[in-house]
Scaffold this motif. Structure first.
Motif, PDB file in Angstrom:
ATOM      1  N   TYR A  29       3.580   6.589  -8.373  1.00 35.36           N
ATOM      2  CA  TYR A  29       4.455   6.084  -7.309  1.00 35.36           C
ATOM      3  C   TYR A  29       5.660   7.012  -7.128  1.00 35.36           C
ATOM      4  O   TYR A  29       6.256   7.470  -8.117  1.00 35.36           O
ATOM      5  N   GLY A  31       8.063   6.195  -4.537  1.00 33.27           N
ATOM      6  CA  GLY A  31       9.052   5.479  -3.743  1.00 33.27           C
ATOM      7  C   GLY A  31      10.214   4.965  -4.575  1.00 33.27           C
ATOM      8  O   GLY A  31      10.342   5.281  -5.765  1.00 33.27           O
ATOM      9  N   ASP A  33      11.064   1.542  -4.781  1.00 29.29           N
ATOM     10  CA  ASP A  33      10.914   0.145  -5.203  1.00 29.29           C
ATOM     11  C   ASP A  33      10.217   0.073  -6.570  1.00 29.29           C
ATOM     12  O   ASP A  33       9.074  -0.343  -6.687  1.00 29.29           O
ATOM     13  N   THR A  36       8.753  -3.268  -7.919  1.00 32.62           N
ATOM     14  CA  THR A  36       7.385  -3.616  -7.508  1.00 32.62           C
ATOM     15  C   THR A  36       6.376  -2.673  -8.134  1.00 32.62           C
ATOM     16  O   THR A  36       5.312  -3.104  -8.602  1.00 32.62           O
ATOM     17  N   HIS A  44      -6.632   3.859  -7.462  1.00 39.23           N
ATOM     18  CA  HIS A  44      -6.985   3.356  -6.131  1.00 39.23           C
ATOM     19  C   HIS A  44      -8.381   2.741  -6.232  1.00 39.23           C
ATOM     20  O   HIS A  44      -9.373   3.458  -6.434  1.00 39.23           O
ATOM     21  N   SER A  82      -2.577  -3.077  -5.012  1.00 37.68           N
ATOM     22  CA  SER A  82      -1.513  -3.147  -4.006  1.00 37.68           C
ATOM     23  C   SER A  82      -1.015  -1.769  -3.594  1.00 37.68           C
ATOM     24  O   SER A  82      -0.364  -1.630  -2.554  1.00 37.68           O
ATOM     25  N   MET A  83      -1.329  -0.744  -4.385  1.00 40.96           N
ATOM     26  CA  MET A  83      -0.921   0.599  -3.974  1.00 40.96           C
ATOM     27  C   MET A  83      -1.601   1.023  -2.665  1.00 40.96           C
ATOM     28  O   MET A  83      -1.093   1.875  -1.945  1.00 40.96           O
ATOM     29  N   ASP A  85      -1.710  -0.517   0.013  1.00 39.61           N
ATOM     30  CA  ASP A  85      -0.860  -0.865   1.160  1.00 39.61           C
ATOM     31  C   ASP A  85       0.370   0.029   1.266  1.00 39.61           C
ATOM     32  O   ASP A  85       1.176  -0.125   2.187  1.00 39.61           O
ATOM     33  N   HIS A  86       0.542   0.897   0.289  1.00 35.14           N
ATOM     34  CA  HIS A  86       1.720   1.788   0.262  1.00 35.14           C
ATOM     35  C   HIS A  86       1.271   3.218  -0.052  1.00 35.14           C
ATOM     36  O   HIS A  86       1.955   3.940  -0.768  1.00 35.14           O
ATOM     37  N   ASP A  88       1.242   5.987   1.354  1.00 31.53           N
ATOM     38  CA  ASP A  88       2.082   7.151   1.648  1.00 31.53           C
ATOM     39  C   ASP A  88       3.176   7.358   0.607  1.00 31.53           C
ATOM     40  O   ASP A  88       3.867   8.374   0.619  1.00 31.53           O
ATOM     41  N   GLU A  89       3.350   6.400  -0.292  1.00 24.57           N
ATOM     42  CA  GLU A  89       4.371   6.539  -1.335  1.00 24.57           C
ATOM     43  C   GLU A  89       3.755   6.905  -2.694  1.00 24.57           C
ATOM     44  O   GLU A  89       4.448   6.902  -3.711  1.00 24.57           O
TER      45      GLU A  89
END
Ligand code: SF4
Length: 118
Positions: A29, A31, A33, A36, A44, A82-83, A85-86, A88-89
């Protein structure tokens, strides 16, 4: 079926798994956050080809098949997923694996920190 990286990876990130994954589906990750998405690696689930090659590479014994994730770490199945859904981060880490492998005592202490007894 996919494999899951559990909380036992948290703040450890040995990275040996990323060096062997044939489809580069293990991510980090990037990002802000971090509540989370804490500091660990993520698989993935739709890119994972279920080869199992990463599992023995992890010195922290953090990687499990989704069908065999210990109850204590069950939430990590959804966390890894849940990665998606994110996406690009997340990036595939390109750093080399850590040179120093943890000792048996360190691996046991990390498990104990999570209350995990295998
Ligand atoms: Fe990559 Fe195979 Fe591990 Fe899936 S099981 S994350 S494809 S090495």
């Amino acid at each position: 079926m996919a494999w899951v990286i559990t909380s036992l990876c948290r703040d450890c990130l040995d990275l040996s798994c990323t060096a062997v994954c044939p489809v580069d589906c293990i991510y980090k990750y990037t990002g802000s956050d971090t509540e989370t998405f804490p500091n660990q690696l993520y698989i993935h689930p739709e890119e994972c080809i279920d080869c199992g090659v990463c599992e023995p590479e992890c010195p922290w014994e953090a990687i499990h098949e989704d069908s065999a994730v210990p109850d204590l770490f069950h939430a990590d199945i959804a966390l890894n997923a849940s990665m998606m859904d994110h996406a690009d981060e997340f990036v595939v880490p390109r750093e080399a694996a850590k040179k120093d492998r943890p000792t048996e005592e360190q691996v046991a202490a990390n498990k104990a920190k999570w209350g995990f007894v295998d």
